[in-house]
Design an enzyme around this catalytic site. Structure first.
Site, PDB file in Angstrom:
ATOM      1  N   GLU A   1     -21.417 110.021  51.755  1.00 34.29           N
ATOM      2  CA  GLU A   1     -21.248 109.287  52.875  1.00 34.29           C
ATOM      3  C   GLU A   1     -21.522 110.513  53.724  1.00 34.29           C
ATOM      4  OE1 GLU A   1     -21.143 106.248  52.988  1.00 34.29           O
ATOM      5  OE2 GLU A   1     -20.130 105.446  55.282  1.00 34.29           O
TER       6      GLU A   1
ATOM      7  N   HIS B   1     -28.020 105.670  59.535  1.00 37.34           N
ATOM      8  CA  HIS B   1     -27.170 106.120  58.267  1.00 37.34           C
ATOM      9  C   HIS B   1     -27.331 106.027  56.378  1.00 37.34           C
ATOM     10  CE1 HIS B   1     -22.626 105.463  56.526  1.00 37.34           C
ATOM     11  NE2 HIS B   1     -24.173 104.891  55.507  1.00 37.34           N
ATOM     12  N   GLU B   2     -28.097 105.082  56.002  1.00 39.56           N
ATOM     13  CA  GLU B   2     -28.905 105.137  54.297  1.00 39.56           C
ATOM     14  C   GLU B   2     -29.887 106.252  55.108  1.00 39.56           C
ATOM     15  OE1 GLU B   2     -27.160 103.213  53.299  1.00 39.56           O
ATOM     16  OE2 GLU B   2     -26.668 101.875  54.510  1.00 39.56           O
TER      17      GLU B   2
ATOM     18  N   HIS C   1     -27.783 109.114  53.659  1.00 37.29           N
ATOM     19  CA  HIS C   1     -28.336 108.766  52.466  1.00 37.29           C
ATOM     20  C   HIS C   1     -29.372 109.017  51.334  1.00 37.29           C
ATOM     21  CE1 HIS C   1     -23.856 107.444  51.990  1.00 37.29           C
ATOM     22  NE2 HIS C   1     -24.143 106.201  52.567  1.00 37.29           N
TER      23      HIS C   1
HETATM   24 ZN    ZN Z   1     -22.539 104.966  53.290  1.00 33.66          ZN
END
Ligand code: ZN
Length: 501
Positions: free
Chosen positions: A295, A265-266, A269
């Site tokens: 996101e 997830h990170e 980003h």
């Molecule tokens: Zn996030």
């Protein structure tokens, strides 16, 4: 001042403010990773000074003068210069509309409210938090009035996180999504099939988790020459500037998902931050489009790719080597089902892909009602539990697992929650578009190759920066604006197969 001179001066000032706030970002990253406990008070002073200086720089009357000169100049529509001027003006107008006294009051109240919230949550004591929620709702309502709005005060707050989006549009898409998700989740609940969750709760040594997660983050395209992975309590990604992006995670030696999917997830980003054009650093052209689009990049890599079958065809043999004790006797099918288990649960941050969006829709509806005054803060626990029962078929046993679970309201972050589901919606639309524009992507993934997808995202999503609004960016890439159908189809497909629906 000529318009050329005004533009040059405007960009010089904007970049300088961005360099200053990036210094704050380094301090913020350090605060949440390596800073010793006793450093927090002094760090607070450092951060407050930087925040004040950067606010002064961005609201300096000279910025207003430059914008005034550029107001009726003949910048070509949609030229890079016009984009920068439009977005700098937008931020400047918002900042100068807010009375300094209100900004300071919100900062003061939310700092204290976060402490009160933390204690109220641990003691399951909503009445202790209630007066602070009342103060924050009043202050945020004043902020909305100061900024101005057409239809609903919520629009003024949402606009800060998702420029151009309105609560009416979001409400419409969320209502359609919710109408599809509630029966899907009920059907999953009635399925006889059950994932073996216990597989994920075996021994996963932290060193092996770290090496495995780093290998996956590298494979999907996070550049460790221009980034780091460190440990924190509440994981985040901080794009400090060109060549420097920090991602963080936390390790649970008895649960596989937390660190691994957190890192994907990170890293998603981070790949976005690393994909912004360095020559435009500090200006809107070199900034992310919106929090919803940000996101979408994390959810796309974490869920659409990272929880997909093809991804694990490549990575599962590696996972078995990395965690032989936990996974020796586990077939890929069982592992794949376990990481995709769906079931209604109380806590948003632990929710699966199918139920997650209902958590957001519930918070969005409550925020709308709080701001319009239809819901009094005192009635939040009752309203929360009633809605929760309707949507999930569960009633939280206490407020700690209900309306007190998230930090956002105590930070004054009303308007933030919708961006999580906007991210899921955009991720599904972008993934569909990438698959139709690039043939054979799943075959790539099954070979551990993610470069074509990453380059496509770099070109289509990252390089445009903030040149257009999120809805427009989506339209340019996929041919359509924000829609709920692609996410619903994706979830139906995936969970239909897993739960035999
Ligand atoms: Zn996030």
């Amino acid at each position: 001042m000529t318009s050329e001179a005004a533009y040059a001066e405007l960009i010089r000032r904007t970049k300088e403010a961005a360099v200053l706030s990036s210094c704050g970002a380094v301090l913020g990253w350090d605060e949440r990773t390596y800073m010793p406990h006793n450093g927090s008070e002094f760090r607070g002073e450092q951060m407050a000074l930087l925040a004040r200086m950067s606010h002064e720089m961005t609201t300096d009357p000279k910025v207003g003068e430059c914008l005034g000169v550029l107001g009726d100049s003949s910048l070509a529509k949609d030229s890079p210069e016009a984009v920068n001027v439009r977005e700098i003006r937008r931020a400047y107008d918002r900042a100068v509309k807010l009375p300094k006294e209100l900004v300071e009051e919100i900062a003061r109240v939310s700092t204290r409210a976060q402490q009160v919230w933390q204690e109220a949550r641990s003691k399951n004591d909503f009445p202790a938090f209630q007066p602070w929620l009342e103060k924050l709702v009043t202050l945020k309502r004043r902020e909305a009035d100061a900024v101005g709005f057409k239809d609903h005060p919520y629009d003024a707050l949402l606009d800060e996180y998702e420029p151009g989006a309105t609560s009416a549009e979001v409400r419409k898409v969320f209502a359609s999504l919710s109408a599809e998700l509630v029966p899907l989740i009920a059907a999953i609940g009635q399925s006889k099939r059950r994932a073996k969750r216990e597989i994920l709760e075996r021994d996963y040594p932290v060193d092996a988790q770290q090496a495995f997660a780093k290998e996956a983050a590298t494979a999907i395209g996070f550049d460790f020459q221009a980034g780091r992975l460190d440990v924190t309590t509440h994981p985040f990604c901080s794009g400090i500037g060109p060549g420097d992006c920090r991602i963080t995670t936390r390790y649970n030696p008895r649960f596989f998902n937390e660190a691994f999917f957190g890192v994907l997830h990170e890293a998603g980003h981070g790949i976005y931050e690393q994909g912004l054009l360095p020559e435009h650093f500090g200006t809107p052209l070199g900034s992310f489009c919106s929090l919803g689009i940000h996101e979408s990049q994390s959810r796309l890599w974490e869920n659409q790719v990272g929880r997909g079958r093809a991804f694990w065809e490549y990575f599962y043999p590696k996972a078995r080597q990395a965690f032989p004790a936990a996974l020796r006797d586990v077939p890929l099918d069982d592992f794949y089902f376990a990481i995709n288990e769906a079931r209604p649960s109380l806590i948003r941050v632990e929710a699966d892909e199918a139920t997650y969006n209902l958590h957001i829709i519930l918070r969005f509806e409550m925020e709308l009602a709080l701001l319009s005054g239809d819901l009094k803060p005192a009635d939040v626990p009752g309203a929360w539990n009633e809605r929760f029962q309707k949507m999930f078929g569960l009633t939280p046993p206490d407020d700690r697992q209900g309306c007190l679970q998230d930090i956002h309201w105590s930070m004054g972050g009303l308007g933030y929650f919708p961006t999580y589901t906007l991210g899921n919606l955009y991720a599904a639309q972008l993934m569909d578009a990438s698959k139709s524009q690039l043939q054979g992507l799943e075959t790539d993934f099954a070979r551990g190759e993610f470069g074509r997808l990453k380059s496509w995202l770099n070109e289509k999503v990252h390089k445009p920066g903030r040149s257009c609004r999120s809805d427009e960016l989506c339209r340019r890439i996929t041919g359509e604006g924000l829609r709920h159908e692609p996410l619903v189809a994706y979830l139906r497909n995936k969970f239909g197969a897993l739960y035999d629906l």
